[in-house]
Design a protein around this motif. Sequence first.
Motif, short mmCIF file in Angstrom:
data_model
loop_
_atom_site.label_atom_id
_atom_site.label_comp_id
_atom_site.label_asym_id
_atom_site.label_seq_id
_atom_site.Cartn_x
_atom_site.Cartn_y
_atom_site.Cartn_z
N ALA A 64 0.85 -1.20 0.00
CA ALA A 64 0.00 0.00 0.00
C ALA A 64 0.89 1.25 0.00
O ALA A 64 1.70 1.43 0.91
CB ALA A 64 -0.91 0.00 1.22
N TYR A 65 0.73 2.08 -1.03
CA TYR A 65 1.57 3.26 -1.19
C TYR A 65 0.72 4.52 -1.21
O TYR A 65 -0.35 4.55 -1.81
CB TYR A 65 2.40 3.14 -2.47
CG TYR A 65 3.31 1.94 -2.45
CD1 TYR A 65 4.30 1.80 -1.48
CD2 TYR A 65 3.17 0.91 -3.38
CE1 TYR A 65 5.13 0.70 -1.44
CE2 TYR A 65 3.99 -0.21 -3.35
CZ TYR A 65 4.97 -0.31 -2.37
OH TYR A 65 5.78 -1.41 -2.32
N TRP A 66 1.24 5.56 -0.57
CA TRP A 66 0.50 6.80 -0.34
C TRP A 66 0.55 7.72 -1.55
O TRP A 66 1.55 7.79 -2.26
CB TRP A 66 1.09 7.54 0.85
CG TRP A 66 1.08 6.78 2.14
CD1 TRP A 66 1.99 5.83 2.55
CD2 TRP A 66 0.13 6.89 3.18
NE1 TRP A 66 1.64 5.36 3.79
CE2 TRP A 66 0.52 5.99 4.21
CE3 TRP A 66 -1.01 7.67 3.37
CZ2 TRP A 66 -0.20 5.86 5.39
CZ3 TRP A 66 -1.72 7.54 4.55
CH2 TRP A 66 -1.32 6.63 5.55
N SER A 67 -0.54 8.47 -1.74
CA SER A 67 -0.48 9.58 -2.68
C SER A 67 0.42 10.66 -2.10
O SER A 67 0.70 10.68 -0.89
CB SER A 67 -1.89 10.14 -2.92
OG SER A 67 -2.48 10.57 -1.70
N PHE A 68 0.90 11.55 -2.93
CA PHE A 68 1.82 12.59 -2.47
C PHE A 68 1.17 13.52 -1.45
O PHE A 68 1.86 14.12 -0.62
CB PHE A 68 2.38 13.38 -3.66
CG PHE A 68 3.58 12.73 -4.30
CD1 PHE A 68 4.80 13.37 -4.32
CD2 PHE A 68 3.49 11.47 -4.88
CE1 PHE A 68 5.91 12.77 -4.91
CE2 PHE A 68 4.58 10.86 -5.47
CZ PHE A 68 5.80 11.52 -5.49
N ASP A 69 -0.17 13.65 -1.49
CA ASP A 69 -0.87 14.48 -0.50
C ASP A 69 -1.37 13.68 0.69
O ASP A 69 -2.06 14.22 1.56
CB ASP A 69 -2.02 15.25 -1.16
CG ASP A 69 -3.09 14.34 -1.77
OD1 ASP A 69 -3.03 13.10 -1.55
OD2 ASP A 69 -3.97 14.86 -2.48
N ASP A 70 -1.05 12.39 0.73
CA ASP A 70 -1.38 11.49 1.84
C ASP A 70 -2.88 11.28 2.04
O ASP A 70 -3.30 10.80 3.09
CB ASP A 70 -0.77 11.99 3.16
CG ASP A 70 0.74 11.84 3.20
OD1 ASP A 70 1.25 10.92 2.53
OD2 ASP A 70 1.40 12.64 3.88
N LYS A 71 -3.69 11.59 1.04
CA LYS A 71 -5.13 11.42 1.18
C LYS A 71 -5.62 10.06 0.69
O LYS A 71 -6.71 9.62 1.07
CB LYS A 71 -5.86 12.53 0.42
CG LYS A 71 -5.66 13.91 1.02
CD LYS A 71 -6.42 14.97 0.22
CE LYS A 71 -6.21 16.34 0.84
NZ LYS A 71 -6.94 17.40 0.07
N GLN A 72 -4.83 9.40 -0.15
CA GLN A 72 -5.24 8.12 -0.71
C GLN A 72 -4.08 7.14 -0.70
O GLN A 72 -2.92 7.53 -0.55
CB GLN A 72 -5.74 8.31 -2.15
CG GLN A 72 -7.01 9.13 -2.27
CD GLN A 72 -7.43 9.30 -3.71
OE1 GLN A 72 -6.74 9.91 -4.51
NE2 GLN A 72 -8.59 8.76 -4.05
N LEU A 73 -4.41 5.86 -0.87
CA LEU A 73 -3.41 4.82 -1.03
C LEU A 73 -3.83 3.92 -2.17
O LEU A 73 -5.02 3.73 -2.44
CB LEU A 73 -3.25 3.98 0.24
CG LEU A 73 -2.77 4.69 1.50
CD1 LEU A 73 -3.97 5.04 2.39
CD2 LEU A 73 -1.78 3.82 2.28
N VAL A 74 -2.84 3.35 -2.85
CA VAL A 74 -3.09 2.34 -3.86
C VAL A 74 -2.40 1.06 -3.41
O VAL A 74 -1.31 1.10 -2.85
CB VAL A 74 -2.59 2.80 -5.25
CG1 VAL A 74 -1.09 3.05 -5.26
CG2 VAL A 74 -2.99 1.83 -6.34
N PHE A 75 -3.06 -0.08 -3.60
CA PHE A 75 -2.52 -1.34 -3.09
C PHE A 75 -2.94 -2.48 -3.99
O PHE A 75 -3.83 -2.35 -4.84
CB PHE A 75 -2.98 -1.59 -1.66
CG PHE A 75 -4.46 -1.85 -1.49
CD1 PHE A 75 -4.95 -3.14 -1.37
CD2 PHE A 75 -5.36 -0.79 -1.44
CE1 PHE A 75 -6.31 -3.39 -1.21
CE2 PHE A 75 -6.73 -1.03 -1.29
CZ PHE A 75 -7.20 -2.32 -1.17
N GLN A 76 -2.31 -3.65 -3.81
CA GLN A 76 -2.66 -4.83 -4.58
C GLN A 76 -3.37 -5.83 -3.70
O GLN A 76 -3.09 -5.96 -2.50
CB GLN A 76 -1.42 -5.45 -5.22
CG GLN A 76 -0.41 -6.03 -4.27
CD GLN A 76 0.88 -6.41 -4.98
OE1 GLN A 76 1.46 -5.61 -5.69
NE2 GLN A 76 1.32 -7.64 -4.78
N SER A 77 -4.31 -6.55 -4.31
CA SER A 77 -5.08 -7.55 -3.57
C SER A 77 -5.50 -8.67 -4.50
O SER A 77 -5.70 -8.46 -5.70
CB SER A 77 -6.34 -6.90 -2.96
OG SER A 77 -7.11 -7.88 -2.27
#
Length: 370
Positions: A64-77
């Motif tokens: 899980a990796y953060w957006s540059f503004d720390d409002k979202q994350l993208v991850f694998q599942s």
Amino acid sequence: MNRFVALLLILFAFSACKNDSSNNTDSTPENKLSTADQNPLIYPEETHFKSLRQVTFGGDNAEAYWSFDDKQLVFQSNNAKWNVGCDQMFLMNFEETFTDSIAPPMLSTGKGRTTCSYFLPDNKHIIYASTHLKQDECPETPLRKNGKYIWPIYDSYDIFVVDLEGNIVKQLTNEVGYDAEPTVSPKGDKIVFTSTRSGDLELYTMNLDGSEVTQITDELGYDGGAFFSPDGTKIIFRSSRPKTDQEIKDYKDLLAEGLVEPTEMELYICNADGSDLRQLTDLGNANWSPFFHPSGDKILFSSNFEAERGFPFNLYMIDIDGKNLKRVTHGETFDAFPVFSNNGKYLAFSSNRNNGGGRDTNLFIAEWQD
């Protein structure tokens, strides 16, 4: 290569036999993160966790990796109840939680297998690696060969840019062979990734548009899982370094079949251009998924070096000069993929804790305190 699922299955196989810091996430209510003295998710020795929240409940969820503004994350599942057969990429807001019946939006195509997504600085696009150009179905995932635990290195992986609706806007790599494991510098200018285009698994950097591809490692062995320091001047990564004639032969033979053996890896650190390369750890077993502490002076990583039978994996912290090794988590199974938010307040990681004794690996977000 699906690094996460492969290592997780290795873990259970062992078990069976043995930066833009100006932005923040203050809009999220603090009461969503239970305090440590009331939270059964936090083990007593885990003093760096001021609070901890579980954000997925089912399947295998990681990286899980953060957006540059720390409002979202993208991850694998690979949660089958989200209608996927193997790892695909999903988007979540910082304050969200997902169960089997509540699926996040999927950003990948749903075809092939994906790995290693990462936000671009505009917070409107991500990069990730995928095999979907070569096959619609999930590729096979071999786990053993000649008694060895192995990872597949799919030569069908390439790196893509997509928007937050899942539309592919650019293909960044088109070389023959494995191109995967991309991450982005906090400076917002470079991507580091692993490729076999030289005949070995080496690290490369490129601009965000895929131009100016530069090889930065050249020693025999698997160099991967690389991340930039907060100021973008250094890179930390994991590597195998076969030394003896037999080790070299075994490594080359496996690589020729698109495979690597991940059970012996150490951490290495270098400047962003590949200079001043040096080994950071010499612990034995598997040391991997390193990520820089917000100070840039320490590394958080996962390791089973204290384990006698291949598990548990826990998180450790070490200075970039190799001193002051400290254990951070104290689980009995698997903690890995630590990733700090850009503002340094939070840590996302994957863990087998609180899974009812099953094999699910879920995402957790801790409020960090030094």
